[in-house]
Design a protein around this motif. Structure first.
Motif, PDB file in Angstrom:
ATOM      1  N   SER A 105       0.853  -1.196   0.000  1.00 47.66           N
ATOM      2  CA  SER A 105       0.000   0.000   0.000  1.00 47.66           C
ATOM      3  C   SER A 105       0.886   1.242   0.000  1.00 47.66           C
ATOM      4  O   SER A 105       2.121   1.138  -0.026  1.00 47.66           O
ATOM      5  CB  SER A 105      -0.926  -0.016   1.221  1.00 47.66           C
ATOM      6  OG  SER A 105      -0.206   0.353   2.381  1.00 47.66           O
ATOM      7  N   GLY A 106       0.266   2.407   0.055  1.00 42.81           N
ATOM      8  CA  GLY A 106       1.026   3.655   0.006  1.00 42.81           C
ATOM      9  C   GLY A 106       2.084   3.748   1.090  1.00 42.81           C
ATOM     10  O   GLY A 106       3.199   4.226   0.851  1.00 42.81           O
ATOM     11  N   THR A 107       1.748   3.279   2.285  1.00 42.83           N
ATOM     12  CA  THR A 107       2.707   3.334   3.396  1.00 42.83           C
ATOM     13  C   THR A 107       3.951   2.505   3.074  1.00 42.83           C
ATOM     14  O   THR A 107       5.083   2.909   3.390  1.00 42.83           O
ATOM     15  CB  THR A 107       2.047   2.822   4.694  1.00 42.83           C
ATOM     16  OG1 THR A 107       0.835   3.557   4.892  1.00 42.83           O
ATOM     17  CG2 THR A 107       2.944   2.993   5.902  1.00 42.83           C
ATOM     18  N   PHE A 133      -0.383  12.150   7.630  1.00 42.91           N
ATOM     19  CA  PHE A 133       0.490  11.399   6.722  1.00 42.91           C
ATOM     20  C   PHE A 133       1.918  11.942   6.733  1.00 42.91           C
ATOM     21  O   PHE A 133       2.878  11.191   6.584  1.00 42.91           O
ATOM     22  CB  PHE A 133      -0.103  11.339   5.314  1.00 42.91           C
ATOM     23  CG  PHE A 133      -1.344  10.494   5.304  1.00 42.91           C
ATOM     24  CD1 PHE A 133      -1.262   9.116   5.474  1.00 42.91           C
ATOM     25  CD2 PHE A 133      -2.598  11.069   5.202  1.00 42.91           C
ATOM     26  CE1 PHE A 133      -2.402   8.326   5.526  1.00 42.91           C
ATOM     27  CE2 PHE A 133      -3.745  10.288   5.250  1.00 42.91           C
ATOM     28  CZ  PHE A 133      -3.646   8.912   5.405  1.00 42.91           C
ATOM     29  N   ARG A 167       3.466  10.400   9.666  1.00 40.38           N
ATOM     30  CA  ARG A 167       3.807   8.999   9.401  1.00 40.38           C
ATOM     31  C   ARG A 167       5.131   8.871   8.645  1.00 40.38           C
ATOM     32  O   ARG A 167       5.956   8.019   8.954  1.00 40.38           O
ATOM     33  CB  ARG A 167       2.677   8.346   8.585  1.00 40.38           C
ATOM     34  CG  ARG A 167       2.902   6.852   8.389  1.00 40.38           C
ATOM     35  CD  ARG A 167       1.801   6.215   7.558  1.00 40.38           C
ATOM     36  NE  ARG A 167       0.494   6.329   8.181  1.00 40.38           N
ATOM     37  CZ  ARG A 167      -0.628   5.796   7.671  1.00 40.38           C
ATOM     38  NH1 ARG A 167      -0.573   5.115   6.545  1.00 40.38           N
ATOM     39  NH2 ARG A 167      -1.778   5.952   8.283  1.00 40.38           N
ATOM     40  N   ASN A 215       0.048  16.208  -1.127  1.00 36.54           N
ATOM     41  CA  ASN A 215      -1.349  16.498  -0.783  1.00 36.54           C
ATOM     42  C   ASN A 215      -1.660  15.803   0.537  1.00 36.54           C
ATOM     43  O   ASN A 215      -1.628  14.575   0.615  1.00 36.54           O
ATOM     44  CB  ASN A 215      -2.247  15.953  -1.894  1.00 36.54           C
ATOM     45  CG  ASN A 215      -3.711  16.302  -1.697  1.00 36.54           C
ATOM     46  OD1 ASN A 215      -4.146  17.385  -2.053  1.00 36.54           O
ATOM     47  ND2 ASN A 215      -4.475  15.387  -1.124  1.00 36.54           N
ATOM     48  N   THR A 275      -3.895  14.279   2.904  1.00 33.23           N
ATOM     49  CA  THR A 275      -5.254  13.741   2.832  1.00 33.23           C
ATOM     50  C   THR A 275      -6.020  13.918   4.146  1.00 33.23           C
ATOM     51  O   THR A 275      -7.241  13.922   4.145  1.00 33.23           O
ATOM     52  CB  THR A 275      -5.182  12.238   2.478  1.00 33.23           C
ATOM     53  OG1 THR A 275      -4.138  12.041   1.523  1.00 33.23           O
ATOM     54  CG2 THR A 275      -6.476  11.738   1.885  1.00 33.23           C
ATOM     55  N   ASP A 302       5.722  12.276  -0.739  1.00 30.74           N
ATOM     56  CA  ASP A 302       4.518  11.456  -0.675  1.00 30.74           C
ATOM     57  C   ASP A 302       3.491  12.074  -1.626  1.00 30.74           C
ATOM     58  O   ASP A 302       2.896  13.113  -1.333  1.00 30.74           O
ATOM     59  CB  ASP A 302       3.994  11.466   0.763  1.00 30.74           C
ATOM     60  CG  ASP A 302       2.654  10.744   0.914  1.00 30.74           C
ATOM     61  OD1 ASP A 302       1.995  10.471  -0.111  1.00 30.74           O
ATOM     62  OD2 ASP A 302       2.261  10.473   2.059  1.00 30.74           O
ATOM     63  N   GLN A 354      -4.857   2.991  -5.048  1.00 33.57           N
ATOM     64  CA  GLN A 354      -6.265   3.112  -4.648  1.00 33.57           C
ATOM     65  C   GLN A 354      -6.785   4.538  -4.605  1.00 33.57           C
ATOM     66  O   GLN A 354      -7.903   4.777  -4.182  1.00 33.57           O
ATOM     67  CB  GLN A 354      -6.480   2.462  -3.280  1.00 33.57           C
ATOM     68  CG  GLN A 354      -6.095   3.301  -2.063  1.00 33.57           C
ATOM     69  CD  GLN A 354      -4.624   3.210  -1.714  1.00 33.57           C
ATOM     70  OE1 GLN A 354      -3.791   2.898  -2.555  1.00 33.57           O
ATOM     71  NE2 GLN A 354      -4.281   3.499  -0.470  1.00 33.57           N
ATOM     72  N   LYS A 355      -5.953   5.491  -5.034  1.00 33.88           N
ATOM     73  CA  LYS A 355      -6.379   6.894  -4.952  1.00 33.88           C
ATOM     74  C   LYS A 355      -6.947   7.343  -6.292  1.00 33.88           C
ATOM     75  O   LYS A 355      -7.949   6.828  -6.726  1.00 33.88           O
ATOM     76  CB  LYS A 355      -5.201   7.744  -4.481  1.00 33.88           C
ATOM     77  CG  LYS A 355      -4.654   7.319  -3.134  1.00 33.88           C
ATOM     78  CD  LYS A 355      -5.610   7.608  -1.990  1.00 33.88           C
ATOM     79  CE  LYS A 355      -4.983   7.284  -0.651  1.00 33.88           C
ATOM     80  NZ  LYS A 355      -5.859   7.520   0.482  1.00 33.88           N
TER      81      LYS A 355
HETATM   82  C1  LIG Z   1      -1.058  11.261   1.529  1.00 35.22           C
HETATM   83  C2  LIG Z   1      -1.102   9.826   1.916  1.00 35.22           C
HETATM   84  N1  LIG Z   1       0.036   9.215   2.259  1.00 35.22           N
HETATM   85  C3  LIG Z   1       0.075   7.929   2.600  1.00 35.22           C
HETATM   86  C4  LIG Z   1      -1.068   7.162   2.642  1.00 35.22           C
HETATM   87  C5  LIG Z   1      -0.973   5.760   3.097  1.00 35.22           C
HETATM   88  O1  LIG Z   1      -1.365   4.876   2.146  1.00 35.22           O
HETATM   89  P1  LIG Z   1      -1.911   3.423   2.520  1.00 35.22           P
HETATM   90  O2  LIG Z   1      -3.100   3.613   3.399  1.00 35.22           O
HETATM   91  O3  LIG Z   1      -2.239   2.896   1.171  1.00 35.22           O
HETATM   92  O4  LIG Z   1      -0.822   2.686   3.177  1.00 35.22           O
HETATM   93  C6  LIG Z   1      -2.284   7.734   2.288  1.00 35.22           C
HETATM   94  C7  LIG Z   1      -3.526   6.952   2.324  1.00 35.22           C
HETATM   95  O5  LIG Z   1      -4.558   7.338   2.757  1.00 35.22           O
HETATM   96  C8  LIG Z   1      -2.300   9.102   1.921  1.00 35.22           C
HETATM   97  O6  LIG Z   1      -3.439   9.703   1.603  1.00 35.22           O
END
Ligand SMILES: Cc1ncc(COP(=O)(O)O)c(C=O)c1O
Length: 362
Positions: free
Chosen positions: A58-60, A85, A88, A134, A136, A161, A186-187
């Motif tokens: 996933s994005g993380t 984010f 994170r 961006n 979120t 990111d 998934q975005k």
């Molecule tokens: C800006 C941003 N960074 C990181 C993530 C993390 O992605 P994931 O939830 O797919 O691990 C998201 C997901 O919502 C995000 O919007």
């Protein structure tokens, strides 16, 4: 169901159908052709002349890959955070042993490129800047082009990111001089969760050659070499590649300008409606509002969680909630990927109705 969380996003029927395709040899020529087309699509949207890598995560996971592939334990980084984010991204670097200097803003604000410049000048040990394009969690977009410029002028590395921006708003990574850039399927990409995208500039690859943080699954060089041969190093999320392959056909038909203009128009509509309801945006600077997600404060005295619950249960409208310290205080409306103004209208009509009812009762 009107799914208005800011990802995962609703998918076009064509994409859903494509992702139901039969499995094939993930190391065979048929899949190699899909991988190539998807990579070309990514290169087109990122605006790159070298391949964007796709990783099953996933994005993380993509953010983690960005960190471990370009940094070494003990490196100093500047973590620019304007929301959850951003926090994170900094936490990942810290976990792998980086020394993290934090430039954290109030949630709702955008980063000031000049403040980043000042901090870089004040601390020559800073090797890289971690920044969210961006955010979120608040619905704020940083001025990434200006940030990239101050980072580059000072010869530091930018780790970006772009999970909820790239594909929906312009982010030409080579033209802006970014170094390490991440997004997620998934975005705005109109596909399921399961793939993260990672691009490294020449400077990014030079940093990779010296980077000592531990990595195995996320090893960028191994991924690059493997993708060049027409396969992923590990068994990939094949169905998500099928989806991306079809989604790119749709994106190419609409064109990047068309996609960006549509997102801008729908985001403007969302903000106008929110203002019309008498609600305040979380984003404090009208020039830095996001075109992929809008965050708004619930009014004083209104039980936002109860409204969200009713919206979901009675009207099938699923709003995004607040994250971390904003839980219960704000709601978010996602408007990225496969979205039209009618979807937002339908969702905000429900919010309007429920807010009116809440006011009558209080
Ligand atoms: C800006 C941003 N960074 C990181 C993530 C993390 O992605 P994931 O939830 O797919 O691990 C998201 C997901 O919502 C995000 O919007």
């Amino acid at each position: 169901m009107n799914l208005r969380i800011p990802g995962p996003t609703p998918l076009p029927p064509e994409v859903l159908q494509a992702s139901a395709g039969q499995m094939m040899n993930h190391r065979g020529p048929e899949f190699a052709a899909i991988l190539r087309r998807v990579t070309e699509g990514l290169n087109w949207v990122f605006g790159t002349s070298t391949d964007v890598l796709s990783i099953t995560t996933s994005g993380t996971g993509g953010l983690e890959a960005a960190v471990v592939n370009t940094l070494s334990p003990g490196d100093t980084v500047l973590s620019v955070s304007i929301g959850s984010f951003g926090d994170r991204f900094g936490a990942i670097a810290e976990t792998y042993g980086a020394t993290v200097e934090r430039y954290s803003l109030e949630w709702g604000e955008a980063a000031d490129p000049q403040e980043i410049a000042r901090r870089l000048d004040a601390n020559p040990a800073i090797k890289a800047v971690l920044v969210t394009h961006n955010e979120t969690s608040t619905g704020v977009i940083n001025d990434l082009e200006a940030i990239a410029q101050v980072v580059r002028e000072r010869d530091r590395l930018s780790l970006v990111d772009g999970v909820s921006s790239i594909s929906s708003v312009p982010c030409p990574v080579e033209r802006w001089g970014l170094d390490v850039v991440v997004s997620g399927s998934q975005k705005g990409w109109m596909a399921q969760p399961g793939l993260a995208f990672l691009w490294l500039s020449e400077r990014g690859w030079a940093a990779n050659a010296a980077a000592k943080m531990p990595r195995f699954y996320f090893d960028a060089k191994r991924t690059r070499d493997s993708i060049a041969r027409g396969e992923n190093p590990w068994t990939p999320a094949m169905a998500v590649y099928y989806a991306m392959d079809r989604a790119f056909e749709m994106m190419r038909a609409e064109g990047l300008e068309g996609i960006y203009t549509r997102h801008e128009a729908i985001a403007s509509y969302t903000r106008e409606r929110v203002a019309g309801l008498g609600l305040k945006l979380v984003a404090v600077d009208p020039r830095r509002v996001s075109n992929t997600v809008t965050g708004a404060w619930w009014p004083e005295g209104v039980d936002g969680r109860a409204i969200s619950k009713r919206a979901r249960e009675e009207f099938g409208v699923v709003l995004g909630g607040g994250q971390g310290k904003l839980q219960g205080k704000i709601f978010r409306v996602g408007h990225m990927g496969w979205v039209a103004q009618e979807d937002i209208k339908a969702a905000l009509d429900v919010v309007e109705r429920l807010l009116d009812e809440a006011k009558v009762l209080s």
